[in-house]
Design a protein around this motif. Structure first.
Motif, PDB file in Angstrom:
ATOM      1  N   ALA A 156       0.836  -1.215   0.000  1.00 39.26           N
ATOM      2  CA  ALA A 156       0.000   0.000   0.000  1.00 39.26           C
ATOM      3  C   ALA A 156       0.859   1.248   0.000  1.00 39.26           C
ATOM      4  O   ALA A 156       0.534   2.242  -0.668  1.00 39.26           O
ATOM      5  CB  ALA A 156      -0.929  -0.013   1.213  1.00 39.26           C
ATOM      6  N   ASP A 157       1.968   1.222   0.723  1.00 40.04           N
ATOM      7  CA  ASP A 157       2.865   2.387   0.741  1.00 40.04           C
ATOM      8  C   ASP A 157       3.471   2.638  -0.637  1.00 40.04           C
ATOM      9  O   ASP A 157       3.647   3.799  -1.054  1.00 40.04           O
ATOM     10  CB  ASP A 157       3.985   2.177   1.769  1.00 40.04           C
ATOM     11  CG  ASP A 157       3.482   2.258   3.203  1.00 40.04           C
ATOM     12  OD1 ASP A 157       2.398   2.846   3.421  1.00 40.04           O
ATOM     13  OD2 ASP A 157       4.173   1.735   4.096  1.00 40.04           O
ATOM     14  N   LEU A 158       3.797   1.569  -1.351  1.00 38.06           N
ATOM     15  CA  LEU A 158       4.331   1.731  -2.709  1.00 38.06           C
ATOM     16  C   LEU A 158       3.299   2.406  -3.613  1.00 38.06           C
ATOM     17  O   LEU A 158       3.628   3.345  -4.366  1.00 38.06           O
ATOM     18  CB  LEU A 158       4.711   0.367  -3.287  1.00 38.06           C
ATOM     19  CG  LEU A 158       5.851  -0.400  -2.598  1.00 38.06           C
ATOM     20  CD1 LEU A 158       5.995  -1.794  -3.202  1.00 38.06           C
ATOM     21  CD2 LEU A 158       7.167   0.360  -2.701  1.00 38.06           C
ATOM     22  N   LEU A 159       2.055   1.952  -3.548  1.00 41.42           N
ATOM     23  CA  LEU A 159       1.000   2.534  -4.369  1.00 41.42           C
ATOM     24  C   LEU A 159       0.701   3.968  -3.942  1.00 41.42           C
ATOM     25  O   LEU A 159       0.332   4.815  -4.774  1.00 41.42           O
ATOM     26  CB  LEU A 159      -0.257   1.680  -4.299  1.00 41.42           C
ATOM     27  CG  LEU A 159      -0.130   0.272  -4.898  1.00 41.42           C
ATOM     28  CD1 LEU A 159      -1.443  -0.484  -4.756  1.00 41.42           C
ATOM     29  CD2 LEU A 159       0.278   0.334  -6.363  1.00 41.42           C
ATOM     30  N   HIS A 160       0.869   4.263  -2.659  1.00 40.23           N
ATOM     31  CA  HIS A 160       0.668   5.636  -2.180  1.00 40.23           C
ATOM     32  C   HIS A 160       1.682   6.579  -2.818  1.00 40.23           C
ATOM     33  O   HIS A 160       1.356   7.725  -3.174  1.00 40.23           O
ATOM     34  CB  HIS A 160       0.783   5.668  -0.653  1.00 40.23           C
ATOM     35  CG  HIS A 160       0.558   7.013  -0.056  1.00 40.23           C
ATOM     36  ND1 HIS A 160       1.559   7.753   0.541  1.00 40.23           N
ATOM     37  CD2 HIS A 160      -0.560   7.779   0.009  1.00 40.23           C
ATOM     38  CE1 HIS A 160       1.070   8.899   0.967  1.00 40.23           C
ATOM     39  NE2 HIS A 160      -0.214   8.951   0.650  1.00 40.23           N
ATOM     40  N   THR A 161       2.909   6.103  -2.984  1.00 40.05           N
ATOM     41  CA  THR A 161       3.931   6.916  -3.660  1.00 40.05           C
ATOM     42  C   THR A 161       3.512   7.230  -5.093  1.00 40.05           C
ATOM     43  O   THR A 161       3.693   8.358  -5.576  1.00 40.05           O
ATOM     44  CB  THR A 161       5.281   6.177  -3.647  1.00 40.05           C
ATOM     45  OG1 THR A 161       5.680   5.946  -2.300  1.00 40.05           O
ATOM     46  CG2 THR A 161       6.355   6.989  -4.366  1.00 40.05           C
ATOM     47  N   VAL A 162       2.936   6.247  -5.776  1.00 39.25           N
ATOM     48  CA  VAL A 162       2.451   6.463  -7.145  1.00 39.25           C
ATOM     49  C   VAL A 162       1.317   7.488  -7.149  1.00 39.25           C
ATOM     50  O   VAL A 162       1.270   8.395  -7.983  1.00 39.25           O
ATOM     51  CB  VAL A 162       1.983   5.131  -7.760  1.00 39.25           C
ATOM     52  CG1 VAL A 162       1.392   5.345  -9.148  1.00 39.25           C
ATOM     53  CG2 VAL A 162       3.138   4.138  -7.828  1.00 39.25           C
ATOM     54  N   ALA A 163       0.388   7.335  -6.204  1.00 35.83           N
ATOM     55  CA  ALA A 163      -0.742   8.263  -6.137  1.00 35.83           C
ATOM     56  C   ALA A 163      -0.267   9.690  -5.868  1.00 35.83           C
ATOM     57  O   ALA A 163      -0.779  10.648  -6.463  1.00 35.83           O
ATOM     58  CB  ALA A 163      -1.708   7.807  -5.046  1.00 35.83           C
ATOM     59  N   LYS A 164       0.699   9.860  -4.973  1.00 34.51           N
ATOM     60  CA  LYS A 164       1.205  11.202  -4.657  1.00 34.51           C
ATOM     61  C   LYS A 164       1.906  11.842  -5.853  1.00 34.51           C
ATOM     62  O   LYS A 164       1.898  13.070  -6.003  1.00 34.51           O
ATOM     63  CB  LYS A 164       2.162  11.140  -3.468  1.00 34.51           C
ATOM     64  CG  LYS A 164       1.478  10.939  -2.124  1.00 34.51           C
ATOM     65  CD  LYS A 164       2.410  11.227  -0.970  1.00 34.51           C
ATOM     66  CE  LYS A 164       2.706  12.714  -0.861  1.00 34.51           C
ATOM     67  NZ  LYS A 164       3.488  13.030   0.354  1.00 34.51           N
ATOM     68  N   ALA A 165       2.504  11.010  -6.704  1.00 39.69           N
ATOM     69  CA  ALA A 165       3.203  11.549  -7.877  1.00 39.69           C
ATOM     70  C   ALA A 165       2.251  11.918  -9.003  1.00 39.69           C
ATOM     71  O   ALA A 165       2.629  12.646  -9.916  1.00 39.69           O
ATOM     72  CB  ALA A 165       4.228  10.534  -8.379  1.00 39.69           C
TER      73      ALA A 165
END
Length: 445
Positions: A156-165
């Protein structure tokens, strides 16, 4: 803008591709040319993609990336757009670079309006450091490849990085408790839209947490609605899957229901399609031609190895990719009670994930009635043991895929039943290679 450096990079990458083919690397799906590009020109991706008029869309999540990417590409093409994608399922950054080499001209120019890219969760993080996507479509968070990702909160943290970008739009599964949680959504700068399911389907589509809470057996389906739904009480998704009847589905878009007769097999692919529709309609806004989107949705075929229907000497064969508890469960559910000669092929190579303990979280009781003709692959005996605990009869264990396939085909000819193979990723590739040696194989169009 394209530069002399891009031209040199393209020449070097294509030379590497020719070398890979000479050494048996296939039709160019090999990531080796992309690795060469990464090493000699780290800025190639950004230079090539940054000029696209409608930007870049990243598709990521545990389950369904390849099929959802294919669906989204077809939806956008139905709107008259030129779409670049990485169609081979090579979802590392170097796979994207390798795919670009097949599409750009000699000067590195890409004739496309938009890019839709499937990316592995970890490699998506590396990609968005180079290219900030205009939009991202985030599907789910499930336990998968525990040796790579560890616990699912890390995924989930990895996908959060994508969402923030993502600069403009994030479309996420509103029924996934990690993606819809305030911890995930509150600090995003892009607009957030959700897709999801209607109340009547909550017993079918389970989050990873639901699977871990429920006991194996019938209670799983009876009580699967417990705990489902957005964790933050978010508004009902504007695009959601309301009902399923065979391959017919009702999808709600902005308060209006639409019926779609799918060619795609599998109830999970109907949810994937709902997510793709949500992204396409949200991204295009008032310019979206919804009737054309729905027509395109009805005609999308399965992606390579993902519920793909083949014919082997006139006998139907379904290839179902399985790689985690939720995905295997949905494949078993989609198979329903249709009688078939069944094979399960399990490998534990790097691309499959080394840790096969997740097989013990799958309820295989649906296979009791028909049994399993043969189990194969590197972990065939582990799979056979797991099935024994669920009282599923296994006719044979054969670690070598060639003899296992021949046995399956012979059994299907004798019984008159179609064939179904559940397989991990590298097993699926090996199955296809073996099939081409045994008999004529063609994809059903």
């Amino acid at each position: 803008m394209p530069s002399m450096r891009s031209a040199l990079t393209v020449a070097a990458g294509r030379a590497a591709r020719r070398l890979a083919r000479l050494r048996g690397g296939g039709r160019g799906g090999s990531a080796f040319p992309g690795l060469v590009v990464e090493r000699i020109d780290p800025g190639f991706l950004a230079r090539t993609l940054e000029g696209l008029p409608l930007g870049v869309v990243v598709v990521s999540g545990t389950n369904g990336k390849t099929t959802t990417t294919k669906i989204l590409v077809e939806l956008l093409r139905s709107q008259g757009l030129r779409v670049f994608t990485n169609p081979t399922g090579s979802n590392f950054v170097r796979g994207v670079a390798a795919a670009l080499l097949t599409e750009v001209d000699a000067r590195g120019r890409l004739a496309a309006d938009i890019a839709v890219l499937e990316l592995d969760e970890a490699h998506a993080v590396h990609f968005v450091r180079q290219v900030r996507p205009r939009a991202s479509l985030l599907l789910n968070v499930m336990r998968d490849q525990l040796d790579r990702f560890g616990e699912i909160d890390h995924t989930a943290d990895l996908l959060h990085t994508v969402a923030k970008a993502s600069t403009e739009l994030v479309v996420l599964n509103g029924d996934d408790p990690r993606l819809s949680a305030p911890r995930f959504t509150d600090d995003l700068g892009a607009r957030v839209e959700r897709f999801g399911i209607g109340e009547g389907l909550r017993r079918v589509f389970l989050s990873d947490d639901d699977l871990r809470r429920e006991d194996a057996g019938g209670a799983m389906l009876e009580d699967a609605g417990l705990g489902a739904g957005p964790a933050d009480g978010a508004r009902t998704p504007a695009t959601r899957l309301e009902a399923i009847d065979g391959r017919r589905a009702r999808i709600l878009v902005d308060g209006e229901e639409h019926e779609v007769e799918f060619v795609l097999p599998g109830v999970h692919n109907m949810l994937n399609a709902t997510g793709a529709l949500a992204l396409a309609s949200s991204l295009l806004g008032a310019d979206a031609d919804l009737p054309a989107l729905l027509r395109a949705l009805a005609h999308v075929r399965a992606a390579f190895g993902r519920g793909e229907m083949l014919e082997v000497d006139g006998v139907p064969l379904e290839l179902a990719l399985v790689k985690n508890p939720a995905g295997f469960r949905m494949s078993l559910l989609s198979a329903g009670t249709d009688p078939a000669e069944t094979m399960i092929a399990i490998n534990d190579e790097y691309a499959d994930g080394r840790d096969m303990s997740w097989l013990w979280d799958v309820d295989f009781s649906a296979l009791r009635a028909s049994g399993v003709h043969v189990v194969s692959g590197v972990r065939a005996y582990d799979m056979a043991l797991r099935l024994r605990y669920d009282e599923v009869l296994v006719d044979g264990v054969e670690t070598d895929l060639g003899p296992a396939l021949r046995s399956l085909i012979d059994a299907a000819r004798a019984s008159g039943r179609p064939m179904r193979i559940f397989c991990t990723y590298t097993a699926m590739l090996a199955v296809r290679a073996q099939l081409s040696r045994i008999t004529h194989v063609e994809t059903v169009l």
